[in-house]
Design an enzyme around this catalytic site. Structure first.
Site, PDB file in Angstrom:
ATOM      1  N   SER A 208       0.836  -1.200   0.000  1.00  0.00           N
ATOM      2  CA  SER A 208       0.000   0.000   0.000  1.00  0.00           C
ATOM      3  C   SER A 208       0.875   1.255   0.000  1.00  0.00           C
ATOM      4  CB  SER A 208      -0.955  -0.073   1.200  1.00  0.00           C
ATOM      5  OG  SER A 208      -2.010   0.813   1.063  1.00  0.00           O
ATOM      6  N   ASP A 421      -8.561  -3.559  -6.791  1.00  0.00           N
ATOM      7  CA  ASP A 421      -8.104  -3.137  -5.469  1.00  0.00           C
ATOM      8  C   ASP A 421      -8.830  -1.841  -5.123  1.00  0.00           C
ATOM      9  OD1 ASP A 421      -6.550  -1.746  -3.424  1.00  0.00           O
ATOM     10  OD2 ASP A 421      -4.984  -3.219  -3.766  1.00  0.00           O
ATOM     11  N   HIS A 450      -7.177  -5.870  -1.093  1.00  0.00           N
ATOM     12  CA  HIS A 450      -6.012  -5.011  -0.903  1.00  0.00           C
ATOM     13  C   HIS A 450      -4.911  -5.816  -0.235  1.00  0.00           C
ATOM     14  CE1 HIS A 450      -3.982  -1.198  -0.661  1.00  0.00           C
ATOM     15  NE2 HIS A 450      -3.904  -1.216   0.662  1.00  0.00           N
TER      16      HIS A 450
END
Length: 499
Positions: A208, A421, A450
């Protein structure tokens, strides 16, 4: 006080060119890690903890110092150990516990044997020199992703709120950190950690927001980064104004997976086709915009859905479907076991310091009104939240230009990316892939959610990443892994949650 249907889930959902005079390629001076007792929240998890002094301002390396805390999950197999693996869980968030988390998530034993896995609380966060904005509980619970703007007036109302947040950050006791708590400086801190541990090179695994950190790190330090894996990728500009707007695209990409699942489970009464499930989303959002149900407003419902889409598989989808059904029928909701992140004020404040300090955001409220109007049409499920105004609009200008992700350096970057995502959509990842050029290969996976590697996901992807970390066999070209039976993803606090 009665908690709303999923206050903690809403919170979780809502929860870098080099400046002249800053040397990024020069070897970091060798400093010493002071090994200390681990904080209580990570004690007993097999970690060693230490602190390291780093420059507040790398343009003045001999000046004021701040402290960074690290953790180490040491390899138990000296014969197979090949180095260190720096990690970052996203956010920006503290990462001290992340090596132990990765082990519990399923990081392969071969990787645990090959590396000392290193966690870091980034500057300003957790047990590193902490940042604060003196936020009220309400400001903390608002999170770091803006609320959905139902009307143009909501943007102007949010602007008043975030202007006050920016003012409080600038007036806080840690305001001296503001110009320096940036992704570029966190990357420089990582290279100090590498040098302090006596390693000529360091590998990196980040998720991320951690993908942007990893991209900046290997751009600034191409000669001292070894094998770099970045999973669930932000765009090449990081979490800037356009990166934030990507959340709207991500929800549109990912929601069809849930809609298809819910349509196949009539016991929840959300619709018999994916189109009917999508219509139910808008129906519930509009109803909650008019009046909260079980303490949940329309913007909170949209944020809740955004956060729930981070997970995949029957358990994650059933949880969201049950919450929707409770709202639809005004019946008691299922228990919410989403934990409130510890140190919430520091988490949100520290995140603002980095996100707002990395790049210059538009300063005109009208710009955000226009962006919201466009994205409400373009990405109707969540675009009017993703494009809403941040405190960054009222921040001081950055002291250095963002790092431009570069194709100069070794071919040592493996990008891992779910095709669907909610927070870091494929469209943004492709801009990072283009910026890296021949330095990177990208592995895309036909799945939603994710996070992929070692998080209960696709065997094809897990095998490719593990082979690279262990043997250096990075794919010569971009690859695609086909869909497999979805596995549940572990609960964790990634990017906004970005990250």
């Amino acid at each position: 006080m009665r908690r709303s249907l999923s206050l903690t889930a809403v919170l979780t959902a809502a929860a870098a060119l080099v400046a002249p005079g800053v040397s990024s390629a020069a070897p970091a001076p060798v400093t010493t890690v002071a090994w200390v007792q681990c904080p209580a929240e990570v004690a007993g998890r097999g970690l060693e903890c230490g602190t390291l002094q780093v420059p507040l301002d790398y343009r003045e390396p001999g000046g004021r110092k701040i402290e960074v805390m690290i953790s180490r999950l040491a390899s138990a197999n000296p014969e197979k150990r090949r180095g260190i693996l720096l990690t970052n869980p996203g956010g920006p968030s503290p990462g001290l516990s992340f090596p132990a988390d990765l082990k519990s998530f399923g990081l392969p034993q071969g990787v645990l044997d090959a590396y000392d896995v290193i966690g870091v609380d980034p500057r300003g966060m957790g047990h590193s020199t902490p940042a604060t904005c003196d936020l009220t509980q309400e400001e903390q619970f608002a999170g770091s992703v803006p609320p959905y703007a139902v009307t143009p007036a909501d943007v102007r109302e949010r602007a008043v709120e975030v202007r006050e947040i920016a003012r409080k950050c600038a007036a806080s006791s840690t305001a001296y950190l503001l110009p320096h708590n940036t992704t570029a400086n966190i990357a420089r801190d990582l290279d100090r950690v590498r040098a302090a541990l006596g390693e000529p090179k360091a590998s990196f695994l980040g998720y991320s927001y951690g993908t942007y950190l990893g991209a900046v790190y290997t751009t600034l330090f191409p000669r001292t980064t070894d094998r770099v894996v970045i999973d669930s990728n932000l765009g090449a500009g990081g979490w800037d104004v356009e990166g934030g707007r990507m959340f709207g695209r991500g929800v549109e990409d990912t929601f069809p997976d849930f809609a298809k699942w819910a349509a196949a489970h009539p016991e929840f009464g959300l619709g018999s086709t994916p189109g009917q499930v999508r219509a139910k989303y808008f129906e519930l959002a509009a109803r909650l915009d008019r009046a909260p149900v079980q303490g949940l407003t329309g913007p909170q419902f949209r944020a809740l859905t955004f956060g729930r889409l981070y997970g995949t598989g029957d358990a994650a989808f059933a949880k969201m479907a049950a919450e929707w059904m409770a709202l639809d029928t005004n019946t008691p909701p299922p228990p919410d076991d989403t934990p409130i992140p510890p140190g919430l004020e520091n988490l949100i404040a520290g995140r603002y310091y980095v996100v707002c300090g990395d790049s210059r955001w538009p300063t005109s409220v009208r710009t955000y009104e226009r962006n919201v109007a466009v994205d409400r049409v373009r990405h109707p499920m969540f675009g009017a939240a993703a494009a809403n105004i941040y405190p960054c609009a009222f921040w001081a200008d950055p002291v250095e230009q963002p790092v431009r992700i570069s194709d100069r350096g070794p071919r040592n970057v493996l990008m891992v990316q779910n095709e669907r995502d909610p927070a870091t959509p494929l469209a943004g990842a492709r801009t990072t892939r283009r910026a890296f050029g021949d330095r990177a290969a990208m592995l895309t996976i036909d799945q939603g959610g994710h996070g992929a590697y070692a998080l209960g996901g696709n065997k094809c992807a897990n095998d490719e990443v593990t082979a690279y970390l262990l043997g250096g066999q990075r794919p010569a070209h971009d690859l695609r892994c086909a869909a497999e039976a979805p596995a549940p993803t572990p609960a964790r606090v990634p990017l906004p949650t970005i990250g």
